[in-house]
Structure formats: structure tokens, C-alpha cells
Design a protein around this motif. Sequence first.
Motif, mmCIF file in Angstrom:
data_model
loop_
_atom_site.group_PDB
_atom_site.id
_atom_site.type_symbol
_atom_site.label_atom_id
_atom_site.label_comp_id
_atom_site.label_asym_id
_atom_site.label_seq_id
_atom_site.Cartn_x
_atom_site.Cartn_y
_atom_site.Cartn_z
ATOM 1 N N MET A 83 0.753 -1.168 0.038
ATOM 2 C CA MET A 83 -0.229 -0.045 -0.048
ATOM 3 C C MET A 83 0.968 1.171 -0.119
ATOM 4 O O MET A 83 1.986 1.362 0.555
ATOM 5 N N VAL A 84 0.493 2.400 -0.653
ATOM 6 C CA VAL A 84 1.112 3.623 -0.592
ATOM 7 C C VAL A 84 0.018 4.821 -0.485
ATOM 8 O O VAL A 84 -1.187 4.557 -0.994
ATOM 9 N N ALA A 85 0.385 5.854 -0.096
ATOM 10 C CA ALA A 85 -0.748 7.088 -0.319
ATOM 11 C C ALA A 85 0.251 7.897 -1.476
ATOM 12 O O ALA A 85 1.177 8.302 -1.707
ATOM 13 N N ALA A 86 -1.145 8.298 -2.149
ATOM 14 C CA ALA A 86 -0.563 9.185 -3.503
ATOM 15 C C ALA A 86 -1.859 10.096 -3.859
ATOM 16 O O ALA A 86 -3.026 9.286 -3.963
ATOM 17 N N GLY A 87 -1.742 11.174 -4.493
ATOM 18 C CA GLY A 87 -3.000 11.806 -4.912
ATOM 19 C C GLY A 87 -4.057 11.996 -3.868
ATOM 20 O O GLY A 87 -5.158 12.104 -4.455
ATOM 21 N N GLY A 88 -4.019 12.034 -2.590
ATOM 22 C CA GLY A 88 -4.843 11.848 -1.622
ATOM 23 C C GLY A 88 -5.793 10.799 -1.209
ATOM 24 O O GLY A 88 -6.816 10.789 -0.469
ATOM 25 N N TYR A 89 -5.094 9.761 -2.039
ATOM 26 C CA TYR A 89 -5.707 8.317 -1.499
ATOM 27 C C TYR A 89 -4.695 7.325 -1.022
ATOM 28 O O TYR A 89 -3.559 7.466 -1.376
ATOM 29 N N ILE B 28 -8.479 3.807 -2.313
ATOM 30 C CA ILE B 28 -9.340 3.931 -1.075
ATOM 31 C C ILE B 28 -9.365 5.392 -0.552
ATOM 32 O O ILE B 28 -8.444 6.109 -0.400
ATOM 33 N N ASP B 29 -10.466 5.846 -0.405
ATOM 34 C CA ASP B 29 -10.744 7.140 0.203
ATOM 35 C C ASP B 29 -10.479 7.245 1.730
ATOM 36 O O ASP B 29 -11.205 6.420 2.416
ATOM 37 N N VAL C 165 -12.719 3.860 -4.299
ATOM 38 C CA VAL C 165 -12.919 4.803 -5.126
ATOM 39 C C VAL C 165 -12.689 4.639 -6.651
ATOM 40 O O VAL C 165 -11.593 4.152 -7.134
ATOM 41 N N GLY C 166 -13.621 4.725 -7.486
ATOM 42 C CA GLY C 166 -13.598 4.628 -8.976
ATOM 43 C C GLY C 166 -13.239 3.045 -9.206
ATOM 44 O O GLY C 166 -13.366 2.163 -8.263
ATOM 45 N N ASP C 167 -12.863 3.083 -10.587
ATOM 46 C CA ASP C 167 -12.885 1.440 -11.094
ATOM 47 C C ASP C 167 -11.249 0.885 -10.690
ATOM 48 O O ASP C 167 -10.276 1.806 -10.619
ATOM 49 N N PRO C 168 -11.027 -0.310 -10.392
ATOM 50 C CA PRO C 168 -9.687 -0.877 -10.306
ATOM 51 C C PRO C 168 -8.908 -0.436 -11.615
ATOM 52 O O PRO C 168 -9.434 -0.577 -12.774
ATOM 53 N N ILE C 169 -7.652 -0.331 -11.510
ATOM 54 C CA ILE C 169 -6.865 0.208 -12.692
ATOM 55 C C ILE C 169 -5.954 -1.218 -12.994
ATOM 56 O O ILE C 169 -5.184 -1.781 -11.880
#
Length: 289
Positions: free
Chosen positions: A222-228, A242-243, A250-254
Amino acid sequence: AEPTPPKVVERSIPAGDGPDGIAVDGTTVWVSNSSGGTLTRLSTETREQIGEPIPVGANPDEVEARNGVVWVANTDSDSVTRLKNGEPREFFVGDGPEGLSLSNRYLWVANGDSDTVSRIDLSSGEVLTPIPVENKPIGIYAGKRFVWVTNSFSRSVTRLDPATGATIDTIDNVGRNIRSVTEAFGFAWVSSADDNGMVMRLDRDTGKVLNRITVGQRSKEMVAAGGYLWVVNERSNNVVRIDPESARKVGDPIDVGDTPVGLAVGAGDVWVSNNGSDDVTRIDPGSRG
């Protein structure tokens, strides 16, 4: 500012034989190659490989890099290799080391096969007496107040004093096959590499599990990036955001490469190591606005 969505910038950057651990330091991406017993270097600017792969120990796993010094856990050699000014030095730790975390004073090592944590003193190079934890410690994160250790087979998290290594407490029933741990956005986060992978959000002070978030299959780094908070799902071949406030996906899986296991953030991007497709995926994380 308007929020911007994440986007895959490069799906497949060749990254050696069995990419596993990954870390970004300045303009260099360091990738451990679990099958090759090497470290591969990539340039964040050209995304090309820098030089030849560097031999390390057997079945290298997690990588930590800071200020030009790189550390890698050699799971099948029971050691950690340090690369400093291009010179390798091997430090023998406990059995089956996997997780690494750098604090200001120490490199912390989770020894999965001896149920201990080792510390390497960064100034003296001394390997200190191992600290007993519970069964199969894999993930480790050195925070300011606690060093968090995931005991995969005990389903528990041990918290250690970052100054002395003394055990502060053990949090039971965190989850099955728990894997990675980190602190971000005022919480602690633990991933479960179970078939129905989850991320647990924990109270950073008490260690209490606040939420269990289903994200995919076999969730790992896991990492924190772009506010998520980003999490990689090894069996789903994707990453999920994850919010941190609502503790929801949040959003679709990439979609990324095959068997993604490692995740790092650096040079403005998120980097994913794909163990099965021998490559790295680079993602622009976007922003929450």
C-alpha cells in the motif's frame, strides 16, 4: 482545483527476472528480482534500465532506498544487502526476512521464518539482538510512535517502541493472512493477502480495527498518493484506491501487469512491480482537487 483521474502512463517497463520489491529514490527506481537474485535500476526520467542488474542474495523481496543508500531483504539467504556508493555489504539477520522499514536510526527487518524483528543500526552497522514477535511476521512499518509488525499466521499486529524495540502491545484478530502495514492520513492500514483481500483501517493510537474494506484478491503493498490510499491486488492484477476519510473504494480498479506485488511512489508517479510479467507499470495518480 478540479480533481484529475489517475491514468496508466506506461503499462509495461521491462524490470528484470521476477520483479518484487520496489522503491523510488530521487530519479532511480529500484526493483528486486525474486527469480534473478538481483536488483534492477530504472530511470524515472527515461524509464530505461540503468546498467546491469546488481547481484544480491537469494529470493530478494522488499526494498528500501533513501539518499542513495539501498537495502534489500534476501528471504532465502537470511540476510539484508546494503548498497552504498555502489558497494554491496551483506548483513545476516533472522530467518526468511521479507519486510523492511527505515527509521532515522535503524533499518527494521521482519524475519518471517524465525518470528522475530531485527534492527540494523544505520550509523554503526551493528545488527542488534532480535525481538520476538508472533507467528510469521511479514510486514513492518516504522512510525514515529510505534513500529507496526503484521504477524501473518497469528492474524495479529505487534507494536514496538521505535527507540528501544520493546513490545508495547499486540492487537489480535486483525485479519487473515495479513501482509503489509503503513501509516497514512492519520490512520494505520493493514492489508490481507487472503483470497478475498481486504484493507483494514486502524485507529493509530489504540490500534483498534475501525473498518474492513474489500478491495480484491490477495492484497499486498500500500502507498499514499494523490490524496488516496493505493493497494495492489496480486491475484486481481490491479490496483485500487481507497478514500481515507470514508474508508471506501473509489473509482474503478486500474489494471496493471501479471501478478503485481509491489507498490512505490516517487517522481510524481505510482510504480507497480509485476512479478509474473517481469515489468513495472507507471501510473499518474491524479489528484483529489
